[in-house]
Design a protein around this motif. Structure first.
Motif, mmCIF file in Angstrom:
data_model
loop_
_atom_site.group_PDB
_atom_site.id
_atom_site.type_symbol
_atom_site.label_atom_id
_atom_site.label_comp_id
_atom_site.label_asym_id
_atom_site.label_seq_id
_atom_site.Cartn_x
_atom_site.Cartn_y
_atom_site.Cartn_z
ATOM 1 N N ASP A 35 3.021 37.296 17.641
ATOM 2 C CA ASP A 35 4.380 36.771 17.800
ATOM 3 C C ASP A 35 4.567 36.046 19.126
ATOM 4 O OD1 ASP A 35 4.989 37.840 15.350
ATOM 5 O OD2 ASP A 35 6.137 39.533 16.139
ATOM 6 N N THR A 36 4.074 36.649 20.224
ATOM 7 C CA THR A 36 4.351 36.059 21.543
ATOM 8 C C THR A 36 3.536 34.791 21.782
ATOM 9 O OG1 THR A 36 2.835 37.720 22.491
ATOM 10 C CG2 THR A 36 5.184 38.153 22.652
ATOM 11 N N VAL A 37 2.303 34.739 21.281
ATOM 12 C CA VAL A 37 1.535 33.491 21.374
ATOM 13 C C VAL A 37 2.218 32.406 20.550
ATOM 14 C CG1 VAL A 37 -0.628 32.360 20.700
ATOM 15 C CG2 VAL A 37 -0.699 34.543 21.912
ATOM 16 N N THR A 38 2.639 32.748 19.342
ATOM 17 C CA THR A 38 3.294 31.773 18.471
ATOM 18 C C THR A 38 4.569 31.225 19.116
ATOM 19 O OG1 THR A 38 2.410 32.820 16.473
ATOM 20 C CG2 THR A 38 4.353 31.424 16.203
ATOM 21 N N GLU A 39 5.407 32.125 19.591
ATOM 22 C CA GLU A 39 6.676 31.729 20.216
ATOM 23 C C GLU A 39 6.460 30.736 21.356
ATOM 24 O OE1 GLU A 39 9.530 33.789 23.516
ATOM 25 O OE2 GLU A 39 8.975 35.064 21.815
ATOM 26 N N ASN A 40 5.522 31.037 22.242
ATOM 27 C CA ASN A 40 5.347 30.219 23.433
ATOM 28 C C ASN A 40 4.582 28.929 23.163
ATOM 29 O OD1 ASN A 40 6.768 31.791 25.457
ATOM 30 N ND2 ASN A 40 5.180 33.335 25.164
ATOM 31 N N LEU A 41 3.631 28.976 22.231
ATOM 32 C CA LEU A 41 2.915 27.750 21.893
ATOM 33 C C LEU A 41 3.854 26.764 21.192
ATOM 34 C CD1 LEU A 41 0.101 26.866 22.576
ATOM 35 C CD2 LEU A 41 -0.690 27.737 20.376
ATOM 36 N N LEU A 42 4.721 27.271 20.336
ATOM 37 C CA LEU A 42 5.717 26.400 19.697
ATOM 38 C C LEU A 42 6.669 25.815 20.745
ATOM 39 C CD1 LEU A 42 6.639 28.437 16.471
ATOM 40 C CD2 LEU A 42 5.371 26.277 16.575
ATOM 41 N N ALA A 43 7.065 26.614 21.731
ATOM 42 C CA ALA A 43 7.972 26.136 22.781
ATOM 43 C C ALA A 43 7.358 24.976 23.568
ATOM 44 C CB ALA A 43 8.335 27.278 23.726
ATOM 45 N N MET A 44 6.013 24.969 23.666
ATOM 46 C CA MET A 44 5.322 23.913 24.402
ATOM 47 C C MET A 44 4.887 22.759 23.497
ATOM 48 S SD MET A 44 3.061 26.130 27.158
ATOM 49 C CE MET A 44 2.675 24.674 28.177
ATOM 50 N N MET A 86 -0.629 34.880 31.939
ATOM 51 C CA MET A 86 -1.763 34.130 32.501
ATOM 52 C C MET A 86 -2.236 33.039 31.559
ATOM 53 S SD MET A 86 -3.950 36.994 34.647
ATOM 54 C CE MET A 86 -3.878 38.341 33.463
ATOM 55 N N ALA A 87 -2.260 33.311 30.253
ATOM 56 C CA ALA A 87 -2.720 32.308 29.291
ATOM 57 C C ALA A 87 -1.845 31.058 29.335
ATOM 58 C CB ALA A 87 -2.742 32.894 27.883
ATOM 59 N N PHE A 88 -0.520 31.256 29.406
ATOM 60 C CA PHE A 88 0.358 30.091 29.363
ATOM 61 C C PHE A 88 0.516 29.425 30.726
ATOM 62 C CE2 PHE A 88 1.057 31.833 25.229
ATOM 63 C CZ PHE A 88 1.148 30.688 24.454
ATOM 64 N N ALA A 89 0.167 30.134 31.791
ATOM 65 C CA ALA A 89 0.040 29.452 33.086
ATOM 66 C C ALA A 89 -1.091 28.431 33.022
ATOM 67 C CB ALA A 89 -0.217 30.469 34.193
ATOM 68 N N ILE A 90 -2.203 28.809 32.394
ATOM 69 C CA ILE A 90 -3.325 27.870 32.234
ATOM 70 C C ILE A 90 -2.926 26.729 31.304
ATOM 71 C CG2 ILE A 90 -5.701 27.614 31.425
ATOM 72 C CD1 ILE A 90 -5.283 29.218 34.095
ATOM 73 N N ALA A 91 -2.190 27.042 30.232
ATOM 74 C CA ALA A 91 -1.719 25.986 29.336
ATOM 75 C C ALA A 91 -0.913 24.945 30.102
ATOM 76 C CB ALA A 91 -0.876 26.591 28.215
#
Length: 429
Positions: free
Chosen positions: A353-362, A396-401
């Protein structure tokens, strides 16, 4: 609430990085040193919140643990040397502490209570309660919901052969540690081999332990012994922490990073295989082995990545790295399919859920599934506010993104990275 802002990186990332000590090995070195005879000396110990919770618990159990700038000294009291705690053992946010110490406490002649923060107390503990009870342990979920707080009382343990439905190092380790205090041999068979730090380290401390694999799965067995003996433990750099810098170098054009002294144990380093499958340029340098754990320096260069499928037996070797693999997939050409990873639902957050939410936001293209996700690569993501949900891997993953995204990325509740990587943002900047 702390927020951290990441801007798109225009210039290549270059230089050397040394990541903190491996979290799994740091936990175990303190635990096993505490129930061993004599002093265990630990270097490159990870002083993150989770591992400090382990130190705190064993101090409450009567163990003298010295912390200096460059080492930890655990003055063990032997297999039967722990003392009854005068207060609840606070495991913080650490599932590893909670599950592994339960196996040790199940074999003691005193009562104890384990409890953590709200996140920890919502995670499933039935997976260790069931096998420990089969061994004769008196362990119960106080709220009767198979979660912590857990109450553990004295019980007479006997060996069992437990067939685990999931490949879980925490479940396996809890059972094997209880096996040190059980009558007869204890065996754990899992469908595929999970990380084997417990088996390697216990053997070094003198335990009577063996392991093997066949078509029916991977089995580890342990017999009770008279004593464990203190060791010198050089903790390798954590592959899970290195993963973020590996990804950074792969997606920021022109980058070249040397990541020093990284643990490359095959039961943990599945992300390196997946990166290679995606076309990553990663070279192993200075390979060696210490304490049964292989290490290497990793030279990582910017690469044009392509999609891949992540499934099956490799999943237990990279379960903590799936959020950063999802970020790599978002920048890769083609489709990446991640499956057989339902375990993601019971981490610090439901990471599907949290990966999906944030990847969609970006601006990413991702479809969640029951046991993973499907990601269509894109030329670039767009900076956005990212909700970490207090999950260090997500932050940390989305900081790298954000390093390769257009515009500005803001990580909400970024302080959560201190669980596993204090100073991560300082190193990144």
């Amino acid at each position: 609430m702390k927020t951290t802002t990441i801007n798109r990186r225009i210039q290549p990332l270059r230089g050397e990085v040394t990541v903190p000590g491996d979290k799994s090995i740091s936990h175990r070195s303190v635990m096993f040193g505490s129930i061993a005879h004599g002093t265990t000396e630990i270097t490159n110990f990870l002083k993150g919140a989770d591992c400090l919770s382990t130190i705190s618990c064993f101090r409450k159990l009567g163990i003298d643990i010295e912390e200096t700038q460059d080492r930890i000294l655990v003055h063990g009291r032997g297999l039967s040397g722990l003392c009854a705690p005068s207060q609840i053992l606070d495991t913080g946010n650490s599932g590893t502490t909670t599950r592994l110490i339960s196996g040790i406490l199940a074999g003691q002649n005193f009562s104890s209570v384990l409890s953590g923060d709200a996140s920890l107390n919502s995670r499933p503990m039935g997976r260790i309660i069931t096998p420990l009870r089969e061994m004769g342990a008196s362990i119960a979920s106080i709220n009767d919901n198979d979660c912590a707080p857990l109450k553990i009382e004295p019980g007479k343990l006997h060996g069992i052969h437990y067939h685990s439905k999931v490949a879980s190092a925490q479940v396996k380790s809890a059972i094997l540690l209880a096996g040190l205090y059980a009558e007869g041999e204890t065996k754990v068979t899992e469908p595929t081999l999970s990380r084997n730090h417990t088996e390697l380290m216990l053997k070094g401390f003198g335990a009577d332990i063996s392991s093997g694999a066949d078509n029916n799965g991977a089995t580890a067995s342990i017999k009770p012994c008279q004593e464990l003996y203190g060791q010198k433990i050089p903790v390798p750099g954590d592959i899970s922490s290195a993963a973020y810098f590996i990804a950074a170098a792969l997606i920021v054009p022109g980058s070249e990073l040397l990541i020093k002294n990284v643990g490359t144990n095959p039961t943990r380093a599945g992300i390196l295989t997946i990166c290679k499958n995606m076309g990553a340029d990663i070279t192993f340098i200075n390979e060696k082995t210490a304490g049964g754990e292989p290490t290497a320096d990793l030279l990582v260069k910017y690469s044009h990545l392509h999609g891949t499928t992540v499934e099956g037996a490799i999943i237990p070797t990279l379960i903590d790295e799936i959020p950063i693999i999802a970020v790599l997939a978002a920048y890769a050409e083609g489709t990446t399919i991640i499956k057989d990873a339902a375990e993601l639902k019971v981490k610090e957050t439901n990471r599907i859920d949290t990966v999906t939410e944030n990847l969609l936001a970006m601006g990413g293209h991702i479809t969640p599934t029951d046991d993973g996700m499907i990601i269509e690569g894109t030329e670039s993501l767009t900076g956005a506010p990212v909700n970490s949900h207090l999950d260090h891997r997500i932050a940390m993953a989305f900081a790298i993104a954000g390093l390769a995204a257009r515009g500005e990325t803001t990580i909400l509740d970024s302080q959560c990275v201190d669980v596993s990587y204090p100073g991560f943002f300082d190193v990144l900047h």
